[in-house]
Design a protein around this motif. Structure first.
Motif, PDB file in Angstrom:
ATOM      1  N   ARG A   1      17.725 -17.071 -55.794  1.00  0.00           N
ATOM      2  CA  ARG A   1      16.898 -16.136 -55.056  1.00  0.00           C
ATOM      3  C   ARG A   1      15.543 -16.794 -54.833  1.00  0.00           C
ATOM      4  O   ARG A   1      14.842 -17.131 -55.754  1.00  0.00           O
ATOM      5  N   GLN A   2      15.269 -17.017 -53.616  1.00  0.00           N
ATOM      6  CA  GLN A   2      14.000 -17.667 -53.337  1.00  0.00           C
ATOM      7  C   GLN A   2      12.963 -16.639 -52.957  1.00  0.00           C
ATOM      8  O   GLN A   2      13.209 -15.739 -52.175  1.00  0.00           O
ATOM      9  N   LEU A   3      11.871 -16.786 -53.553  1.00  0.00           N
ATOM     10  CA  LEU A   3      10.816 -15.806 -53.349  1.00  0.00           C
ATOM     11  C   LEU A   3       9.626 -16.524 -52.734  1.00  0.00           C
ATOM     12  O   LEU A   3       9.122 -17.479 -53.257  1.00  0.00           O
ATOM     13  N   VAL A   4       9.275 -16.068 -51.583  1.00  0.00           N
ATOM     14  CA  VAL A   4       8.135 -16.698 -50.929  1.00  0.00           C
ATOM     15  C   VAL A   4       7.083 -15.642 -50.683  1.00  0.00           C
ATOM     16  O   VAL A   4       7.378 -14.583 -50.166  1.00  0.00           O
ATOM     17  N   PHE A   5       5.927 -15.915 -51.130  1.00  0.00           N
ATOM     18  CA  PHE A   5       4.874 -15.029 -50.681  1.00  0.00           C
ATOM     19  C   PHE A   5       3.608 -15.826 -50.417  1.00  0.00           C
ATOM     20  O   PHE A   5       3.279 -16.760 -51.101  1.00  0.00           O
ATOM     21  N   VAL A   6       2.990 -15.453 -49.354  1.00  0.00           N
ATOM     22  CA  VAL A   6       1.784 -16.155 -48.951  1.00  0.00           C
ATOM     23  C   VAL A   6       0.626 -15.196 -49.120  1.00  0.00           C
ATOM     24  O   VAL A   6       0.615 -14.120 -48.544  1.00  0.00           O
ATOM     25  N   CYS A   7      -0.267 -15.544 -49.958  1.00  0.00           N
ATOM     26  CA  CYS A   7      -1.420 -14.685 -50.160  1.00  0.00           C
ATOM     27  C   CYS A   7      -2.596 -15.272 -49.408  1.00  0.00           C
ATOM     28  O   CYS A   7      -2.951 -16.407 -49.613  1.00  0.00           O
ATOM     29  N   LEU A   8      -3.116 -14.491 -48.559  1.00  0.00           N
ATOM     30  CA  LEU A   8      -4.284 -14.961 -47.821  1.00  0.00           C
ATOM     31  C   LEU A   8      -5.447 -14.022 -48.029  1.00  0.00           C
ATOM     32  O   LEU A   8      -5.372 -12.847 -47.719  1.00  0.00           O
ATOM     33  N   CYS A   9      -6.468 -14.526 -48.592  1.00  0.00           N
ATOM     34  CA  CYS A   9      -7.653 -13.696 -48.767  1.00  0.00           C
ATOM     35  C   CYS A   9      -8.719 -14.284 -47.879  1.00  0.00           C
ATOM     36  O   CYS A   9      -9.470 -15.153 -48.292  1.00  0.00           O
ATOM     37  N   LEU A  10      -8.738 -13.865 -46.662  1.00  0.00           N
ATOM     38  CA  LEU A  10      -9.629 -14.490 -45.684  1.00  0.00           C
ATOM     39  C   LEU A  10     -11.099 -14.379 -46.056  1.00  0.00           C
ATOM     40  O   LEU A  10     -11.859 -15.320 -45.877  1.00  0.00           O
TER      41      LEU A  10
ATOM     42  N   LEU B   1      15.651 -20.919 -59.714  1.00  0.00           N
ATOM     43  CA  LEU B   1      14.245 -21.194 -59.466  1.00  0.00           C
ATOM     44  C   LEU B   1      13.717 -20.366 -58.292  1.00  0.00           C
ATOM     45  O   LEU B   1      14.462 -20.035 -57.376  1.00  0.00           O
ATOM     46  N   SER B   2      12.468 -20.034 -58.364  1.00  0.00           N
ATOM     47  CA  SER B   2      11.787 -19.404 -57.227  1.00  0.00           C
ATOM     48  C   SER B   2      10.634 -20.304 -56.838  1.00  0.00           C
ATOM     49  O   SER B   2      10.331 -21.260 -57.556  1.00  0.00           O
ATOM     50  N   TYR B   3      10.030 -20.004 -55.747  1.00  0.00           N
ATOM     51  CA  TYR B   3       8.813 -20.741 -55.449  1.00  0.00           C
ATOM     52  C   TYR B   3       7.839 -19.853 -54.694  1.00  0.00           C
ATOM     53  O   TYR B   3       8.216 -18.842 -54.132  1.00  0.00           O
ATOM     54  N   TYR B   4       6.573 -20.246 -54.775  1.00  0.00           N
ATOM     55  CA  TYR B   4       5.562 -19.570 -53.973  1.00  0.00           C
ATOM     56  C   TYR B   4       4.684 -20.640 -53.354  1.00  0.00           C
ATOM     57  O   TYR B   4       4.727 -21.807 -53.767  1.00  0.00           O
ATOM     58  N   GLU B   5       3.949 -20.253 -52.335  1.00  0.00           N
ATOM     59  CA  GLU B   5       3.123 -21.224 -51.640  1.00  0.00           C
ATOM     60  C   GLU B   5       1.655 -20.978 -51.960  1.00  0.00           C
ATOM     61  O   GLU B   5       1.212 -19.839 -51.980  1.00  0.00           O
ATOM     62  N   GLU B   6       0.949 -22.065 -52.265  1.00  0.00           N
ATOM     63  CA  GLU B   6      -0.487 -21.928 -52.535  1.00  0.00           C
ATOM     64  C   GLU B   6      -1.164 -23.218 -52.106  1.00  0.00           C
ATOM     65  O   GLU B   6      -0.697 -24.304 -52.453  1.00  0.00           O
ATOM     66  N   ASN B   7      -2.247 -23.100 -51.392  1.00  0.00           N
ATOM     67  CA  ASN B   7      -3.010 -24.270 -50.918  1.00  0.00           C
ATOM     68  C   ASN B   7      -2.121 -25.303 -50.224  1.00  0.00           C
ATOM     69  O   ASN B   7      -2.274 -26.501 -50.421  1.00  0.00           O
ATOM     70  N   GLY B   8      -1.154 -24.829 -49.469  1.00  0.00           N
ATOM     71  CA  GLY B   8      -0.289 -25.734 -48.723  1.00  0.00           C
ATOM     72  C   GLY B   8       0.743 -26.446 -49.581  1.00  0.00           C
ATOM     73  O   GLY B   8       1.418 -27.362 -49.115  1.00  0.00           O
ATOM     74  N   LEU B   9       0.879 -26.051 -50.828  1.00  0.00           N
ATOM     75  CA  LEU B   9       1.872 -26.676 -51.705  1.00  0.00           C
ATOM     76  C   LEU B   9       2.938 -25.656 -52.106  1.00  0.00           C
ATOM     77  O   LEU B   9       2.666 -24.456 -52.179  1.00  0.00           O
ATOM     78  N   ILE B  10       4.139 -26.164 -52.347  1.00  0.00           N
ATOM     79  CA  ILE B  10       5.224 -25.299 -52.804  1.00  0.00           C
ATOM     80  C   ILE B  10       5.287 -25.407 -54.325  1.00  0.00           C
ATOM     81  O   ILE B  10       5.460 -26.498 -54.869  1.00  0.00           O
ATOM     82  N   LYS B  11       5.133 -24.275 -55.000  1.00  0.00           N
ATOM     83  CA  LYS B  11       5.079 -24.302 -56.460  1.00  0.00           C
ATOM     84  C   LYS B  11       6.324 -23.627 -57.018  1.00  0.00           C
ATOM     85  O   LYS B  11       6.550 -22.436 -56.783  1.00  0.00           O
ATOM     86  N   TYR B  12       7.114 -24.419 -57.739  1.00  0.00           N
ATOM     87  CA  TYR B  12       8.389 -23.923 -58.256  1.00  0.00           C
ATOM     88  C   TYR B  12       8.211 -23.244 -59.603  1.00  0.00           C
ATOM     89  O   TYR B  12       7.536 -23.762 -60.489  1.00  0.00           O
ATOM     90  N   THR B  13       8.842 -22.077 -59.719  1.00  0.00           N
ATOM     91  CA  THR B  13       8.754 -21.318 -60.971  1.00  0.00           C
ATOM     92  C   THR B  13      10.135 -20.907 -61.439  1.00  0.00           C
ATOM     93  O   THR B  13      11.111 -20.943 -60.689  1.00  0.00           O
ATOM     94  N   ILE B  14      10.199 -20.506 -62.698  1.00  0.00           N
ATOM     95  CA  ILE B  14      11.425 -19.930 -63.243  1.00  0.00           C
ATOM     96  C   ILE B  14      11.022 -18.745 -64.114  1.00  0.00           C
ATOM     97  O   ILE B  14       9.922 -18.728 -64.664  1.00  0.00           O
TER      98      ILE B  14
END
Ligand SMILES: [Zn+2]
Length: 359
Positions: A3-12, A302-315
């Protein structure tokens, strides 16, 4: 099932205010005044640290006039260890660079190394952190250190809840410094290392501690005392800073361009739960990896999220800190650089903050 989880948090609003803010670099020449640091046959650590730090600052203010430089000391004065991160935090620093000189009981060890906060790998030397932390014992105001005793292994438990959100940037800066030392000095490259330094633990920004050479080694000492050596060491740190700043600017620019993306994409269980969720971050990648990629080491969930243009893998994904700690223990051999991270309603928060919410 994967299950891949993607979330993009943008705090403009945060991005805009940080883009408008001047980049602040904090330079920390270790020791000073009544604390000489390591002492060699011809040189004291406090003097070498100050010379190089001032040279670094001079070069950066010439070459990067948009950068604000804060020094924890500019003269040979005593600055308690606890004041150094305090000065950096108060200045709202973007990067903290602590400059030190190494020492050993043996005259043989030589070369450069750069530290970020973290548990030392088995086989590495706890002595460097112990020595650098031990200046606390010289200070009158021991109470401000919450009973921390640099010589007692139990004391280091306080580092368990380490701030982890700056780890990647700290590692990046440390890497740049060691790469430049390799290119610009003829010193042995002892690499990027991790250990538990008080001064790195207390800063709220990416932070590194440079050990620029061994005062206990004749060749290193001569090099650090020479104009040419100081010049090369300072130039290496400056070039590393320029590379780091370039990446920093690029990332901030990138965030602006992403404002067309949806604000957030998060999984249902993370919305509105009101409870912090813990995960174990395993590694970072520049792109999403295929399922059979070697970096995944055969792990399926594994899941991943995106931060600062990088893909960060988590479990893992749990509201129990104990559970995530157990998972970390389980996977420590396989993913030795993993660390715990926390989210609240899909927003990344510090582990410390998450734990305080559980109380
Ligand atoms: Zn030192």
């Amino acid at each position: 099932m994967k299950r891949q989880l993607v979330f993009v948090c943008l705090c403009l609003c945060v991005v805009i205010s940080s883009a408008a803010k001047q980049f602040t670099l904090v330079l920390d020449p270790g020791h000073g005044g009544t604390d000489p640091g390591a002492v060699g046959t011809n040189a004291k650590e406090k003097d070498l640290n100050l010379k190089v730090a001032l040279l670094v600052g001079e070069k950066i203010s010439e070459r990067c006039p948009d950068v604000k430089i804060i020094y924890t000391r500019k003269t040979d004065k005593t600055v308690p260890l606890k004041d150094r991160p305090m000065i950096a935090n108060k200045a709202n620093g973007d990067l903290f660079v602590s400059i030190h000189t190494n020492s050993s009981d043996s005259r043989i060890p030589c070369g450069t190394e750069t530290y970020v906060i973290g548990l030392a790998k088995i086989g590495t030397n706890f002595e460097v952190a112990k020595r650098e932390n031990s200046v606390i014992l010289l200070e009158k105001d021991r109470e401000s250190y919450h009973g921390f005793d640099p010589n007692s292994p139990e004391s280091y438990i306080m580092f368990e809840f380490m701030q982890d959100q700056y780890m990647e940037q700290s590692l990046q800066m440390a890497d740049f410094i060691q790469q430049n030392f390799s290119k610009k000095t003829d010193r042995t490259d002892r690499g990027v290392r991790q250990d538990l330094f008080w001064v790195l633990h207390q800063t709220k920004m990416p932070s590194v501690l440079v050990e620029m050479g061994f005062v206990s080694n004749a060749s290193d000492q001569t090099y650090m005392l020479s104009k040419q050596g100081q010049e090369a060491i300072a130039e290496s740190i400056v070039c590393a800073f320029e590379q780091y700043k370039h990446e920093f600017d690029k990332k901030n620019g990138l965030k602006f361009k992403q404002d067309a993306l949806p604000q957030k994409q998060i999984s249902a269980e993370e919305t509105d739960s009101g409870k912090p969720v813990f995960k174990l971050q395993l590694f970072v990648s520049k792109e999403v990896l295929p399922e059979n990629h070697a970096s995944l080491k055969g792990e399926k969930n594994l899941s991943y999220y995106e931060e600062n243009g990088l893909i960060k893998y988590t479990i893992g994904e749990t509201t129990s800190f104990k559970e995530i700690k157990n998972l970390k223990k389980e996977l420590d051999k396989k993913f030795s650089d993993s660390f715990i991270i926390a989210f609240l309603n899909g927003e990344k928060i510090s582990v410390k903050e998450a734990l305080s919410l559980l109380k």
